[in-house]
Design a protein around this motif. Sequence first.
Motif, short mmCIF file in Angstrom:
data_model
loop_
_atom_site.label_atom_id
_atom_site.label_comp_id
_atom_site.label_asym_id
_atom_site.label_seq_id
_atom_site.Cartn_x
_atom_site.Cartn_y
_atom_site.Cartn_z
N TYR A 15 47.72 46.91 34.38
CA TYR A 15 47.87 46.96 35.87
C TYR A 15 46.38 47.20 36.45
CZ TYR A 15 49.40 48.89 40.34
OH TYR A 15 49.94 49.05 41.36
N LEU A 16 45.96 45.85 36.77
CA LEU A 16 44.74 45.67 37.27
C LEU A 16 44.63 45.02 38.68
CD1 LEU A 16 43.29 43.52 34.30
CD2 LEU A 16 42.96 45.87 34.74
N ARG A 17 43.47 45.41 39.27
CA ARG A 17 43.42 44.87 40.53
C ARG A 17 42.60 43.45 40.62
NH1 ARG A 17 38.53 48.47 43.51
NH2 ARG A 17 36.84 47.82 42.18
N THR A 18 43.02 42.55 41.49
CA THR A 18 42.39 41.31 41.57
C THR A 18 42.14 41.24 42.70
OG1 THR A 18 43.63 40.56 39.66
CG2 THR A 18 42.58 38.85 40.80
N ALA A 19 40.83 40.48 43.05
CA ALA A 19 40.06 40.20 44.34
C ALA A 19 40.88 39.05 45.04
CB ALA A 19 38.73 40.01 44.44
N VAL A 20 41.59 39.13 46.18
CA VAL A 20 42.29 38.24 46.64
C VAL A 20 41.81 37.49 48.12
CG1 VAL A 20 44.44 38.37 45.86
CG2 VAL A 20 44.17 39.64 47.89
N SER A 21 40.88 38.47 48.51
CA SER A 21 40.19 38.11 49.84
C SER A 21 38.62 38.75 49.74
CB SER A 21 40.97 38.58 50.93
OG SER A 21 40.21 38.31 52.05
N VAL A 22 37.83 38.28 50.56
CA VAL A 22 36.47 39.06 50.79
C VAL A 22 36.42 39.88 52.01
CG1 VAL A 22 35.21 37.65 49.04
CG2 VAL A 22 35.15 37.17 51.50
N GLY A 23 37.37 39.81 52.74
CA GLY A 23 37.43 40.64 53.99
C GLY A 23 37.43 42.13 53.87
N ARG A 24 37.34 43.00 54.74
CA ARG A 24 37.16 44.22 54.77
C ARG A 24 38.22 45.13 54.46
NH1 ARG A 24 32.67 45.49 59.68
NH2 ARG A 24 31.22 44.15 58.86
N ASP A 25 39.54 44.48 54.99
CA ASP A 25 40.83 45.18 54.77
C ASP A 25 41.73 44.25 53.75
OD1 ASP A 25 40.17 47.36 56.43
OD2 ASP A 25 40.61 45.80 58.21
N GLY A 26 42.46 44.98 52.60
CA GLY A 26 43.19 44.25 51.87
C GLY A 26 42.83 43.31 50.70
N TRP A 27 41.47 43.60 50.37
CA TRP A 27 41.03 42.44 49.72
C TRP A 27 41.44 42.51 48.09
CZ3 TRP A 27 38.03 43.84 45.09
CH2 TRP A 27 37.65 45.13 45.24
N ALA A 28 42.33 43.46 47.91
CA ALA A 28 42.59 43.74 46.21
C ALA A 28 43.98 43.76 46.24
CB ALA A 28 41.99 44.77 45.68
N HIS A 29 44.59 43.05 45.23
CA HIS A 29 45.89 42.97 44.86
C HIS A 29 46.11 43.69 43.14
CE1 HIS A 29 50.04 41.60 44.06
NE2 HIS A 29 49.64 40.96 43.09
N PHE A 30 47.12 44.36 43.24
CA PHE A 30 47.51 45.19 41.85
C PHE A 30 48.83 44.47 41.35
CE2 PHE A 30 44.77 47.88 44.16
CZ PHE A 30 43.98 48.60 43.22
N ASP A 31 48.75 44.43 40.04
CA ASP A 31 49.68 44.10 39.28
C ASP A 31 49.62 43.90 37.67
OD1 ASP A 31 52.42 43.08 38.76
OD2 ASP A 31 52.20 41.21 39.68
N HIS A 32 50.51 43.92 36.83
CA HIS A 32 50.17 43.72 35.39
C HIS A 32 49.73 42.30 34.98
CE1 HIS A 32 52.61 47.59 35.18
NE2 HIS A 32 51.99 47.90 34.16
N VAL A 33 48.42 42.36 34.34
CA VAL A 33 47.90 41.14 33.84
C VAL A 33 47.67 41.01 32.54
CG1 VAL A 33 45.95 39.62 34.20
CG2 VAL A 33 47.03 40.83 36.22
N ASN A 34 47.93 40.16 31.86
CA ASN A 34 47.46 39.90 30.39
C ASN A 34 46.07 39.71 30.41
OD1 ASN A 34 47.55 39.58 27.65
ND2 ASN A 34 48.22 37.44 27.71
N VAL A 35 45.16 40.45 29.94
CA VAL A 35 43.94 40.50 30.46
C VAL A 35 43.15 39.14 29.76
CG1 VAL A 35 41.52 41.49 29.37
CG2 VAL A 35 43.60 43.28 29.87
N PRO A 36 43.41 38.42 28.72
CA PRO A 36 42.88 37.35 28.43
C PRO A 36 43.23 36.24 29.40
CG PRO A 36 43.72 38.04 26.39
CD PRO A 36 44.33 38.89 27.60
N ASP A 37 43.99 36.52 30.33
CA ASP A 37 44.75 35.25 31.57
C ASP A 37 43.94 36.09 32.70
OD1 ASP A 37 45.88 33.93 29.45
OD2 ASP A 37 47.94 35.17 29.83
N TYR A 38 43.25 36.86 32.80
CA TYR A 38 42.57 37.31 33.99
C TYR A 38 41.77 36.06 34.71
CZ TYR A 38 40.23 40.54 37.46
OH TYR A 38 39.86 41.13 38.51
N ARG A 39 41.84 36.06 36.09
CA ARG A 39 41.28 34.77 36.57
C ARG A 39 39.98 35.36 37.06
NH1 ARG A 39 44.28 30.83 38.39
NH2 ARG A 39 42.22 29.81 38.27
N TRP A 40 38.94 35.19 36.26
CA TRP A 40 37.52 35.44 36.82
C TRP A 40 37.03 34.26 37.72
CZ3 TRP A 40 38.84 36.30 31.59
CH2 TRP A 40 38.81 37.74 31.09
N GLY A 41 36.36 34.79 38.82
CA GLY A 41 36.07 33.63 39.69
C GLY A 41 34.63 34.00 40.44
#
Length: 473
Positions: free
Chosen positions: A51-77
């Motif tokens: 259950y990881l957070r992933t950045a979906v925006s760089v704005g000040r509000d609501g920048w992170a999304h939480f969901d279950h992720v298979n770690v090797p498939d994590y989208r580093w960016g």
Amino acid sequence: MPTNIDYDSKIPNNVALADDRRLQRALEGWQPKFLNWWGEMGPELENQGVYLRTAVSVGRDGWAHFDHVNVPDYRWGIFLAEPTPDRRVAFGEHKGQPVWQQVPGEYRADLQRLIVVQGDTEPASVEQQRLLGLSAPSLYDLRNLFQVNVEEGRHLWAMVYLLHAYFGREGREEAEALLYRNSGSPDSPRILGAFNEETADWLAFYMFTYFTDRDGKYQLGSLKESAFDPLSRTCSFMLKEEAHHMMVGTTGVDRVVTRSAQLIREHDTLDIAACGGIPLDIIQKYINFHYTVSLDLFGSETSTNAANYYTAGLKGRWQEERRKDDHRLTDDSVFMDKPEGDGTWSQEEVPTLLALNLDLRDEYISDCKNGVTRWNRILEDHGIDFRLRLPHPGFNRNVGFASGHHITPDGTIVDEQTWEAGRHHWLPTTEDLAFVRSLMQPVYERGKIAQWVAPPVNGINGKPFDYEYVRLV
């Protein structure tokens, strides 16, 4: 620059990577090497989703999304914070001029070095922590470990982007070397000493994320002031992610102290080792070690390099623009404590420009005291007289004025024989480390936790403690 992050690209980004095909190809060529490094040096424990957070925006509000992720498939960016309109250099000889969007030729080598050193710390901590999942005290803690690890991997991407985008062939070679060096390697170790230390148990992990990641906060904060705007914006967003890492450390030590206090009250003794708890004197030894190793990361108290970085506008002070001075410092001086060979302390007046490492370290020390205050409040609430404390900044130092001196935790300068006789009271012994590791038995059942640590007060993203934070194989 877009606020939202493009996840349709092979490399998620908000820097319009598709508009620079040459840079895109170079980074896509580095990507499989990164994934190979992650497979070899990343977390050891297999899982089917975290259950990881992933950045979906760089704005000040609501920048992170939480969901279950298979770690090797994590989208580093690659994510840069929003630019500040008409941003100006805030310090040094270029104060008041527009910030730079490209690297000035005269500062190229220095900027590259700053970025490489920062970048080298990010994968190092992943390597140091790769086996911890095998002894996680709960699924909540295991999830936090994975979150810290994937974000340290993303911070590596942040620095690699800058090296590729702005430093040409040399930058690409340095990006390769970031994967070649490994924590603790006898042949190719990480650049900074603290990142070659072993993190073999969860108390060490909590201390690392409290003390060493807090050093990262202050290093990133000073780089955030840089006149090189892409570096500033990169560090600005990294600080958002870094805050979670320090929360893991702060609350982790909270929970160890809480559990130890509970066992002390329950059994009416400070000697709780036989009860499966971590004695307070061992917690103090861990504080002493991790705090002082982290102090070394600030470098020597006086530094011509730091002075030159400041004057050039490359690296500022913590919260530079809030300082009430001329932001050039050419006529200012400060006094610093210095140990003498006769066992006394003296004060030396030095130019403020030369003491910028000390300035940043003092900000860090003040911040670290807040955690100790928290932990002592827990002991006080349980009616326990024992108090934890930060040792003197000269204790156990390998860098700066105090290196080569034998200084006790209370700041007394002693001879080598006296220091060696006392070190087992001040720093973790082999027996202490073995005892703590003996407690590190994994607990992977939902809602359960190891006996040496208290459960968290709050879960992640509003979820309860017994949530399925990690889906194990």
